[in-house]
Design a protein around this motif. Sequence first.
Motif, PDB file in Angstrom:
ATOM      1  N   UNK A 115      -2.089  -3.267  18.075  1.00 37.95           N
ATOM      2  CA  UNK A 115      -2.104  -4.686  17.713  1.00 37.95           C
ATOM      3  C   UNK A 115      -2.314  -5.029  16.252  1.00 37.95           C
ATOM      4  N   UNK A 116      -2.359  -4.017  15.368  1.00 44.20           N
ATOM      5  CA  UNK A 116      -2.590  -4.314  13.948  1.00 44.20           C
ATOM      6  C   UNK A 116      -1.451  -5.161  13.374  1.00 44.20           C
ATOM      7  N   UNK A 117      -1.789  -5.988  12.392  1.00 42.79           N
ATOM      8  CA  UNK A 117      -0.803  -6.811  11.701  1.00 42.79           C
ATOM      9  C   UNK A 117      -0.536  -6.152  10.345  1.00 42.79           C
ATOM     10  N   UNK A 118       0.739  -5.826  10.082  1.00 41.17           N
ATOM     11  CA  UNK A 118       1.071  -5.134   8.834  1.00 41.17           C
ATOM     12  C   UNK A 118       1.514  -6.143   7.778  1.00 41.17           C
ATOM     13  N   UNK A 119       0.694  -6.275   6.726  1.00 43.32           N
ATOM     14  CA  UNK A 119       0.933  -7.298   5.695  1.00 43.32           C
ATOM     15  C   UNK A 119       1.958  -6.855   4.657  1.00 43.32           C
ATOM     16  N   UNK A 120       2.048  -5.542   4.437  1.00 48.32           N
ATOM     17  CA  UNK A 120       3.002  -5.085   3.436  1.00 48.32           C
ATOM     18  C   UNK A 120       2.740  -3.662   3.009  1.00 48.32           C
ATOM     19  N   UNK A 121       3.513  -3.237   1.990  1.00 51.02           N
ATOM     20  CA  UNK A 121       3.468  -1.866   1.502  1.00 51.02           C
ATOM     21  C   UNK A 121       2.819  -1.844   0.117  1.00 51.02           C
ATOM     22  N   UNK A 122       1.894  -0.914  -0.080  1.00 55.44           N
ATOM     23  CA  UNK A 122       1.099  -0.933  -1.313  1.00 55.44           C
ATOM     24  C   UNK A 122       1.598   0.039  -2.377  1.00 55.44           C
ATOM     25  N   UNK A 123       1.289  -0.341  -3.601  1.00 56.52           N
ATOM     26  CA  UNK A 123       1.708   0.423  -4.780  1.00 56.52           C
ATOM     27  C   UNK A 123       0.998   1.775  -4.840  1.00 56.52           C
ATOM     28  N   UNK A 124       1.622   2.715  -5.498  1.00 55.72           N
ATOM     29  CA  UNK A 124       1.097   4.081  -5.534  1.00 55.72           C
ATOM     30  C   UNK A 124       1.700   4.826  -6.717  1.00 55.72           C
ATOM     31  N   UNK A 125       1.030   5.897  -7.124  1.00 57.56           N
ATOM     32  CA  UNK A 125       1.656   6.786  -8.093  1.00 57.56           C
ATOM     33  C   UNK A 125       2.921   7.349  -7.458  1.00 57.56           C
ATOM     34  N   UNK A 126       3.949   7.536  -8.266  1.00 57.22           N
ATOM     35  CA  UNK A 126       5.241   7.991  -7.743  1.00 57.22           C
ATOM     36  C   UNK A 126       5.074   9.272  -6.915  1.00 57.22           C
ATOM     37  N   UNK A 127       5.541   9.230  -5.674  1.00 60.62           N
ATOM     38  CA  UNK A 127       5.406  10.343  -4.732  1.00 60.62           C
ATOM     39  C   UNK A 127       3.972  10.878  -4.650  1.00 60.62           C
ATOM     40  N   UNK A 128       3.009   9.989  -4.859  1.00 63.07           N
ATOM     41  CA  UNK A 128       1.574  10.318  -4.755  1.00 63.07           C
ATOM     42  C   UNK A 128       1.109  11.280  -5.844  1.00 63.07           C
ATOM     43  N   UNK A 152      -7.602   3.800  -9.800  1.00 64.29           N
ATOM     44  CA  UNK A 152      -7.533   5.177  -9.296  1.00 64.29           C
ATOM     45  C   UNK A 152      -6.192   5.382  -8.623  1.00 64.29           C
ATOM     46  N   UNK A 153      -5.985   6.598  -8.136  1.00 65.13           N
ATOM     47  CA  UNK A 153      -4.700   6.866  -7.503  1.00 65.13           C
ATOM     48  C   UNK A 153      -4.753   8.181  -6.744  1.00 65.13           C
ATOM     49  N   UNK A 154      -3.759   8.451  -5.973  1.00 71.34           N
ATOM     50  CA  UNK A 154      -2.521   7.712  -5.971  1.00 71.34           C
ATOM     51  C   UNK A 154      -2.498   6.498  -5.037  1.00 71.34           C
ATOM     52  N   UNK A 155      -3.471   6.391  -4.093  1.00 68.25           N
ATOM     53  CA  UNK A 155      -3.443   5.244  -3.172  1.00 68.25           C
ATOM     54  C   UNK A 155      -4.111   4.021  -3.822  1.00 68.25           C
ATOM     55  N   UNK A 156      -3.817   3.765  -5.081  1.00 69.14           N
ATOM     56  CA  UNK A 156      -4.484   2.690  -5.817  1.00 69.14           C
ATOM     57  C   UNK A 156      -4.183   1.303  -5.266  1.00 69.14           C
ATOM     58  N   UNK A 157      -2.963   1.081  -4.782  1.00 64.51           N
ATOM     59  CA  UNK A 157      -2.622  -0.225  -4.221  1.00 64.51           C
ATOM     60  C   UNK A 157      -3.422  -0.501  -2.948  1.00 64.51           C
TER      61      UNK A 157
END
Lengths: 467, 101
Positions: A115-128, A152-157
């Motif tokens: 049931x999660x609601x997906x708001x969008x896709x987040x920014x990241x370092x290229x190919x992590x 921080x990164x790569x999951x900074x977004x």
Amino acid sequence: MELKNLTIKDIRGGLMKKEFSAWELTAAHLDKIEKENDEIFAFLHIARDLAISQAKAVDEKIKNGEQIGILEGIPMAVKDNIMVQDLPCTSGSKILQNYIAPYDATVIEKIKGQGAVILGKTNMDEFAMGSSTETSAFGPTRNPRDLRRVPGGSSGGSAAAVAANQCAAALGSDTGGSIRQPACFCGVVGLKPTYGAVSRYGCAAYASSLDQIGPLAKTVADAQIVFDAIRGRDDRDATSVEMPAAKTAKEKYRLGVPKEYFVAGMDPRVESAIKEKISFLEKQGHEIEEVSLPHSEFALACYYIIATSEASANLARYDGMRYGAAKGGDTVTDAYFAARGQGFGAEVRRRIMLGTYVLSAGYYDAYYVRAQKVRSLIKRDFDRALAQVDAIIAPVSPTLPFAIGEKTDDPVQMYLADIFTISVNLAGVPSLAMPCGAADGLPVGLQIIGRHFDESTLFNVGKIIEG
Amino acid sequence: MAGCTHMLSKEETQHIAKLARLGLSEAEIEKYQKDLSAILGYVDKLKSADIGEAAALAHSTAAENVLREDEAILRPEQKTRRLREAFSEQKGGCLKVKAIL
């Protein structure tokens, strides 16, 4: 509506008591993202239509008095290397700029199913590949705690979105610290699960013997809820396994502090915030003892050989034919040179070249095989230390969040940002990063490292630290 | 950085770029020659690790081979269409590539 510090548990309570609807909650998050995205740039793609339709379905269920799942109506963000069917999936790269995900990743099937609601896709370092989200082909994300600094990164977004209350929780991926270091820099909780705990099917592969998908959230309990929702065996990822049953919480824990992690080079403000938390645990009656991870000094070098070797093979698929736009060229080789040379950014090309070099004839044994041997020693260090204690407490990052642009010209300096997180991936053990105070208004984080598949101990210790 | 520095030549750098199928400009080759040499200088650290009889480790957890029948499974048209739509060029439902030979 007020979105500040709204946890999964709060949302569930609010939805059940009909204080707000899933639609209202989702619309409020989407509005906040749209208002702030120019500044923070946590999101590469905002999925308004998908989110609203998912939220309406949840409201319908609640209206009909149906049983609702644990993630029902929870607004979540997803790192852009994880596929959500029919949404763009760029992995932060120009080479996938126009790529639309043809199917859902297993973790997405799971959170959608609950049931999660997906708001969008987040920014990241290229190919992590990065520790600051600055290698994204679409521009850097800013740290919501201080906009002049990196998240921080790569999951900074994903970390920035959680910290800015643009979502309740998010998914990220961690190959050498990519969930934990941004969680630390943004002052949120992040889990790198045990290797094999979560299926990677539908996640763009960077270094397959290290990659794991995991949650970022506002509290330890929320990270646990998301982890429980996404873990488990999946036929489509041969490395995934079913988790053993969770351990019951202990009254008192034996916690190790690795002597190799408190050395020169660490920001004294980071060190004192962590040591303060360690004495808090001691005062609570937990046993604190020094442990040794003697091969720590080799971890970063070992990682950059193994990860880049795997990356050079994994990224061979981006050929401008199956994936990515063609850039011309008369022969097939010229077409590869053009599509890959123009489609990949500087850091990705650097890592592909390094991996290609260390795997090439004459260097394979000296670099790759040697790194794999060192890797087994690093894993043995953790096995031994974790035979002695229930979990290890360590810093996440040697520094506070650094300024945007500060390290972009010196790859080795940037790689050193991951010095405390990388061993965990090499050993395959789980680690929970969480806030442990602040210095000059910036968050400081610590990590709790545990035995393979013993995430439950990390959550239990994390809750004690949270207080 | 500690350890000996491993300086890559321009020719070696060009050769790696070729193996990696990356079309790079002269200026980029020069930059990567410098960057890769610095990184190799750092990873030389591994030479000082006492590896003794340590075995090479490919996976951190006890991974087992997972096998399945080698059979063609017919997927729904909708799914294969989505996969094909990602191709840069297609013809008659197939991926179109340049001549290999």
